[in-house]
Design an enzyme around this catalytic site. Structure first.
Site, PDB file in Angstrom:
ATOM      1  N   HIS A 107       6.111   4.308  -6.494  1.00  0.00           N
ATOM      2  CA  HIS A 107       5.569   3.135  -5.806  1.00  0.00           C
ATOM      3  C   HIS A 107       4.384   2.615  -6.604  1.00  0.00           C
ATOM      4  O   HIS A 107       3.635   3.389  -7.214  1.00  0.00           O
ATOM      5  CB  HIS A 107       5.111   3.519  -4.393  1.00  0.00           C
ATOM      6  CG  HIS A 107       4.075   2.603  -3.824  1.00  0.00           C
ATOM      7  ND1 HIS A 107       2.724   2.888  -3.851  1.00  0.00           N
ATOM      8  CD2 HIS A 107       4.183   1.394  -3.223  1.00  0.00           C
ATOM      9  CE1 HIS A 107       2.047   1.900  -3.285  1.00  0.00           C
ATOM     10  NE2 HIS A 107       2.918   0.984  -2.895  1.00  0.00           N
ATOM     11  N   VAL A 110      -0.359  -4.055  -6.975  1.00  0.00           N
ATOM     12  CA  VAL A 110      -1.660  -4.648  -7.269  1.00  0.00           C
ATOM     13  C   VAL A 110      -1.772  -5.898  -6.412  1.00  0.00           C
ATOM     14  O   VAL A 110      -0.790  -6.628  -6.240  1.00  0.00           O
ATOM     15  CB  VAL A 110      -1.850  -4.983  -8.765  1.00  0.00           C
ATOM     16  CG1 VAL A 110      -2.099  -3.737  -9.574  1.00  0.00           C
ATOM     17  CG2 VAL A 110      -0.665  -5.745  -9.332  1.00  0.00           C
ATOM     18  N   ARG A 111      -2.948  -6.139  -5.875  1.00  0.00           N
ATOM     19  CA  ARG A 111      -3.089  -7.214  -4.897  1.00  0.00           C
ATOM     20  C   ARG A 111      -4.490  -7.812  -4.931  1.00  0.00           C
ATOM     21  O   ARG A 111      -5.457  -7.170  -5.365  1.00  0.00           O
ATOM     22  CB  ARG A 111      -2.784  -6.687  -3.497  1.00  0.00           C
ATOM     23  CG  ARG A 111      -3.672  -5.529  -3.082  1.00  0.00           C
ATOM     24  CD  ARG A 111      -3.200  -4.866  -1.800  1.00  0.00           C
ATOM     25  NE  ARG A 111      -4.093  -3.761  -1.413  1.00  0.00           N
ATOM     26  CZ  ARG A 111      -3.973  -2.526  -1.845  1.00  0.00           C
ATOM     27  NH1 ARG A 111      -3.011  -2.198  -2.701  1.00  0.00           N
ATOM     28  NH2 ARG A 111      -4.832  -1.587  -1.451  1.00  0.00           N
ATOM     29  N   HIS A 175       0.155  14.791   9.874  1.00  0.00           N
ATOM     30  CA  HIS A 175       0.980  15.544  10.825  1.00  0.00           C
ATOM     31  C   HIS A 175       1.867  16.567  10.121  1.00  0.00           C
ATOM     32  O   HIS A 175       2.386  17.475  10.762  1.00  0.00           O
ATOM     33  CB  HIS A 175       1.825  14.590  11.666  1.00  0.00           C
ATOM     34  CG  HIS A 175       2.791  13.766  10.879  1.00  0.00           C
ATOM     35  ND1 HIS A 175       2.400  12.716  10.091  1.00  0.00           N
ATOM     36  CD2 HIS A 175       4.141  13.847  10.756  1.00  0.00           C
ATOM     37  CE1 HIS A 175       3.459  12.164   9.529  1.00  0.00           C
ATOM     38  NE2 HIS A 175       4.529  12.831   9.902  1.00  0.00           N
ATOM     39  N   GLY A 258       2.803 -11.529  10.233  1.00  0.00           N
ATOM     40  CA  GLY A 258       3.983 -12.377  10.314  1.00  0.00           C
ATOM     41  C   GLY A 258       4.743 -12.495   9.019  1.00  0.00           C
ATOM     42  O   GLY A 258       5.428 -13.494   8.775  1.00  0.00           O
ATOM     43  N   GLY A 259       4.647 -11.479   8.171  1.00  0.00           N
ATOM     44  CA  GLY A 259       5.359 -11.494   6.902  1.00  0.00           C
ATOM     45  C   GLY A 259       6.859 -11.347   7.087  1.00  0.00           C
ATOM     46  O   GLY A 259       7.353 -11.091   8.193  1.00  0.00           O
TER      47      GLY A 259
END
Length: 299
Positions: A107, A110-111, A175, A258-259
């Site tokens: 995975h 970048v954002r 968990h 809302g994507g």
């Protein structure tokens, strides 16, 4: 971050999506990425690209650029002062689920994020990459972390240890009391370096992904495997589902803002199994994995 700088980042991210897809297609013998272009209800949109092939059972590489008039709860939980602000966000996010159980899942993202509608608007970068093997090889993991470390070093000797530790902490299933994989890098809220250095860093991280991952794929590509290996891979993929639905902030942000649901959930493995109270046989290849699911220094 002004509008011109934000557009610079968007242009880079679109190019990064193209580059990563090209590298993955070069390995896949027949199939190519299929693209869905979509629009966001509040403005912006994205390009979702998914490949289903022989090497990559499912590979998704997403570009998105979305706007909203109200920050979702997942984004303001640790930043209550931003409640009520609008936002503009863009990024590239990918998840690769290979067919061969001896090739790790991986995975990366970048954002960039900025608030809108307030006098004192904020901006920041985030991202990283992490590796999730089912049958781990030390040399692969060392290569992965060496690439991560060498990418970080031009930005400061403290960067890799800090972001490596952050990754170990973030990708931890409380968990289960185990990490999702063998780590890598994770960072968020990056703006203290100023725009130019911060932007240079996310470019370095985005560009480093193929250097970190492709050699591992090529090395394990033709490793023979049996049905028992595939069964264990499917079982361990269940941990990926658990993390993404319970803990992953990106998944929560996408759904709450809302994507496009199909694009957000493209990270899920194509085939997965859940077994009640499964315990691998002591001394088996499968049992070996559990020794790796805790933080460790690799370089």
């Amino acid at each position: 971050m002004n509008d011109k700088q934000f557009q610079q980042v968007i242009a880079y991210l679109k190019g990064l999506q193209n580059d990563i897809c090209a590298h993955l297609e070069a390995i896949e013998p027949k199939q190519i990425f299929q693209q869905d272009a979509w629009q966001h209800a509040n403005g912006g949109g994205g390009r979702t690209r998914v490949l289903r092939g022989e090497v990559f059972e499912s590979a998704g590489v997403n570009f998105s650029h979305v706007l909203g008039d109200k920050m979702p709860g997942s984004a303001t939980a640790k930043r209550p002062e931003l409640a009520g602000a609008g936002f503009e966000a863009s990024g590239v996010s990918l998840v690769i689920h290979p067919d061969n159980p001896f090739i790790p899942t991986s995975h990366a993202n970048v954002r960039v994020f900025r608030t809108t509608g307030k006098k004192d608007n904020k901006w920041w970068f985030g991202g990283g990459f992490d590796l999730t093997p089912y049958y781990p090889f030390d040399e692969d993991i060392v290569h992965w972390h060496k690439t991560a470390k060498s990418t970080c070093e031009p930005f400061g000797q403290e960067v890799y240890p800090k972001f490596k530790a952050w990754c170990d902490e973030y990708f931890y299933l409380k968990h289960r009391k185990e990490t999702r994989g063998v780590g890598g890098l994770f960072f968020d809220d990056l703006n203290q370096w100023g725009f130019e250095k911060s932007f240079a860093f996310i470019q370095a991280i985005g560009n480093a992904f193929v250097d970190a991952y492709i050699p591992i794929v090529q090395k394990r590509l033709n490793t023979p495997f049996q049905q028992k290996h595939k069964d264990f891979q499917k079982y361990r993929r269940g941990r990926y589902v658990e993390f993404n639905l319970v803990y992953d902030r990106g998944t929560l942000f996408g759904l709450q803002s809302g994507g496009r649901t199909e694009s957000i959930l493209m990270s899920m493995p194509p085939e997965v199994s859940f077994r009640y109270n499964y315990q691998p046989e002591k001394g088996s290849q499968e049992a070996k994995l559990y020794d790796y699911l805790k933080p460790r220094e690799w370089v």
